[in-house]
Design an enzyme around this catalytic site. Structure first.
Site, PDB file in Angstrom:
ATOM      1  N   PRO A   1      10.065  -4.607   0.207  1.00  0.00           N
ATOM      2  CA  PRO A   1      11.033  -4.429   1.052  1.00  0.00           C
ATOM      3  C   PRO A   1      10.769  -3.986   2.587  1.00  0.00           C
ATOM      4  O   PRO A   1       9.687  -3.623   2.717  1.00  0.00           O
ATOM      5  CB  PRO A   1      11.629  -2.923   0.561  1.00  0.00           C
ATOM      6  CG  PRO A   1      10.340  -2.268  -0.169  1.00  0.00           C
ATOM      7  CD  PRO A   1       9.595  -3.649  -0.945  1.00  0.00           C
TER       8      PRO A   1
ATOM      9  N   LYS B   1       0.695  -1.258  -0.218  1.00  0.00           N
ATOM     10  CA  LYS B   1      -0.031  -0.081   0.036  1.00  0.00           C
ATOM     11  C   LYS B   1       0.931   1.285  -0.145  1.00  0.00           C
ATOM     12  O   LYS B   1       1.952   1.140   0.324  1.00  0.00           O
ATOM     13  CB  LYS B   1      -0.981  -0.137   1.328  1.00  0.00           C
ATOM     14  CG  LYS B   1      -0.459  -0.016   2.457  1.00  0.00           C
ATOM     15  CD  LYS B   1       0.138   1.289   3.140  1.00  0.00           C
ATOM     16  CE  LYS B   1       0.763   1.399   4.534  1.00  0.00           C
ATOM     17  NZ  LYS B   1       1.572   2.375   4.885  1.00  0.00           N
TER      18      LYS B   1
ATOM     19  N   GLY C   1      10.666  -2.363   6.123  1.00  0.00           N
ATOM     20  CA  GLY C   1      11.172  -1.004   6.764  1.00  0.00           C
ATOM     21  C   GLY C   1      10.972   0.040   5.519  1.00  0.00           C
ATOM     22  O   GLY C   1      11.547   0.952   5.744  1.00  0.00           O
TER      23      GLY C   1
ATOM     24  N   GLY D   1       7.806   1.122   4.423  1.00  0.00           N
ATOM     25  CA  GLY D   1       6.333   2.031   4.812  1.00  0.00           C
ATOM     26  C   GLY D   1       5.333   1.502   3.677  1.00  0.00           C
ATOM     27  O   GLY D   1       4.370   2.341   3.330  1.00  0.00           O
ATOM     28  N   LEU D   2       5.666   0.342   2.945  1.00  0.00           N
ATOM     29  CA  LEU D   2       4.697  -0.252   2.063  1.00  0.00           C
ATOM     30  C   LEU D   2       3.971  -1.253   2.589  1.00  0.00           C
ATOM     31  O   LEU D   2       2.949  -1.821   2.240  1.00  0.00           O
ATOM     32  CB  LEU D   2       5.347  -1.046   0.746  1.00  0.00           C
ATOM     33  CG  LEU D   2       6.255  -0.024   0.117  1.00  0.00           C
ATOM     34  CD1 LEU D   2       7.030  -0.744  -1.308  1.00  0.00           C
ATOM     35  CD2 LEU D   2       5.706   1.073  -0.688  1.00  0.00           C
TER      36      LEU D   2
ATOM     37  N   GLY E   1       4.366  -4.422   3.929  1.00  0.00           N
ATOM     38  CA  GLY E   1       4.683  -5.784   3.483  1.00  0.00           C
ATOM     39  C   GLY E   1       4.306  -6.780   4.661  1.00  0.00           C
ATOM     40  O   GLY E   1       3.515  -7.787   4.510  1.00  0.00           O
ATOM     41  N   GLY E   2       4.811  -6.274   5.867  1.00  0.00           N
ATOM     42  CA  GLY E   2       4.548  -7.766   7.146  1.00  0.00           C
ATOM     43  C   GLY E   2       3.251  -7.560   7.582  1.00  0.00           C
ATOM     44  O   GLY E   2       2.763  -8.528   7.757  1.00  0.00           O
TER      45      GLY E   2
ATOM     46  N   ASP F   1      -1.457  -1.436  10.756  1.00  0.00           N
ATOM     47  CA  ASP F   1      -1.628  -1.412   9.279  1.00  0.00           C
ATOM     48  C   ASP F   1      -2.261  -2.622   8.804  1.00  0.00           C
ATOM     49  O   ASP F   1      -2.888  -2.801   7.665  1.00  0.00           O
ATOM     50  CB  ASP F   1      -0.314  -1.095   8.288  1.00  0.00           C
ATOM     51  CG  ASP F   1      -0.004   0.142   8.203  1.00  0.00           C
ATOM     52  OD1 ASP F   1      -0.747   0.987   8.347  1.00  0.00           O
ATOM     53  OD2 ASP F   1       1.441   0.492   7.703  1.00  0.00           O
TER      54      ASP F   1
END
Length: 293
Positions: free
Chosen positions: A107, A24, A109, A111-112, A114-115, A149
């Site tokens: 990636p 996101k 860390g 800000g997308l 992912g985790g 998130d």
């Protein structure tokens, strides 16, 4: 809730298939206050994009949650997909297990998200594969225990977000092309939100203000002052469009209406930067796959 183990869970469609966990972007971010527990009150616009991690779930008859392969530098007990599956089991009393195969493309860390997206896909898909029948709202509430998130990815649609980011209203955004740079740094989100100079009292805006062009991110000044790599990435991307920070970063992005312009910028930047070319999505790729199943 009582255990709900099917006699042959592997017979349910969806096991051993690849499930997307999309990224996101925060198209804007305002910090409007702070709660007594220290969490910041936000206004933001989330847009789902078509960059994805991929998860495959393998059924286990025993009461066990594990990874197919451990993520380098992350203890298995700390990995968000494992935590999500265990939380789902704990909440429902489900007695079976799962082995999770994770193809990591997003990636860390950056800000997308992912985790958080990996955790959300785990909750949504295992809810189906284990036939638990929790509502989307129940899954969002569980997801919030794993991270602020996670609910947006369970929600599965581009959205206007408030609260700590969990109060979501679906919106329809243009599905433009996006160029994203991941600088060579890992932004510490907690450090940014604790920073003395961070703006914490921005005036709330309305959706019409965002539509009119208010794309500001209250974290940009702090992040660029603390992380010169982010500042340099914004400078490089600004040669091709309006460069903006997503969330607390580290990734920065620019929006392109024209695909050819986006691809030209990608070609110009990829020799010096880690660059991703993506496209905005209103509905999450996860739910598009669920709808096809």
């Amino acid at each position: 809730m009582e255990s709900n183990v099917t006699e042959n869970p592997a017979a349910i469609a969806g096991w051993r298939e690849k499930w997307p966990a999309p990224a996101k972007l925060n198209l804007m971010l305002k910090i409007t206050g702070r709660r007594a527990d220290g969490y910041h009150l936000l206004q933001t616009v989330f847009q789902i994009i078509d960059l994805c991690d991929w998860l495959t779930f393998h059924p286990l008859s025993e009461d066990k949650v594990c990874l197919q392969e451990q993520i380098p530098g992350v203890a298995e007990t700390d990995e968000l997909t494992v935590r999500a599956a265990k939380l789902l089991k704990q909440h429902t009393g489900y007695a079976g297990g799962v082995r999770i195969e994770l193809e990591k493309n997003l990636p860390m860390g950056g800000g997308l998200g992912g985790g958080s997206s990996d955790a959300a896909t785990t909750l949504v898909v295992l809810n189906r594969l284990w036939d638990l029948r929790l509502s989307q709202q129940q899954l969002m509430q569980l997801g919030l225990q794993l991270g602020a998130d996670v609910p947006i990815f369970v929600f599965g649609h581009s959205a206007w977000g408030e609260g700590v980011g969990e109060e979501l209203q679906a919106i329809t955004l243009p599905e433009y092309w996006l160029l994203i740079i991941k600088p060579d740094c890992h932004v510490n989100t907690r450090q940014i939100f604790l920073a003395e100079g961070l703006t914490r009292n921005s005036a709330s805006i309305k959706m019409i203000d965002f539509i009119a062009g208010d794309y500001s991110n209250d974290c940009t000044a702090i992040v660029t002052s603390m992380y010169p790599e982010v500042k340099n990435a914004i400078r490089a991307l600004s040669e091709f469009g309006e460069a903006r920070l997503t969330g607390t970063g580290a990734c920065v992005f620019a929006v392109f209406v024209d695909e050819n312009a986006a691809r030209a910028a990608y070609a110009a930047l990829q020799s010096e930067w880690v660059v991703y070319l993506a496209r905005g999505q209103n509905q999450s790729p996860l739910y598009k796959k669920l709808d096809r199943e």
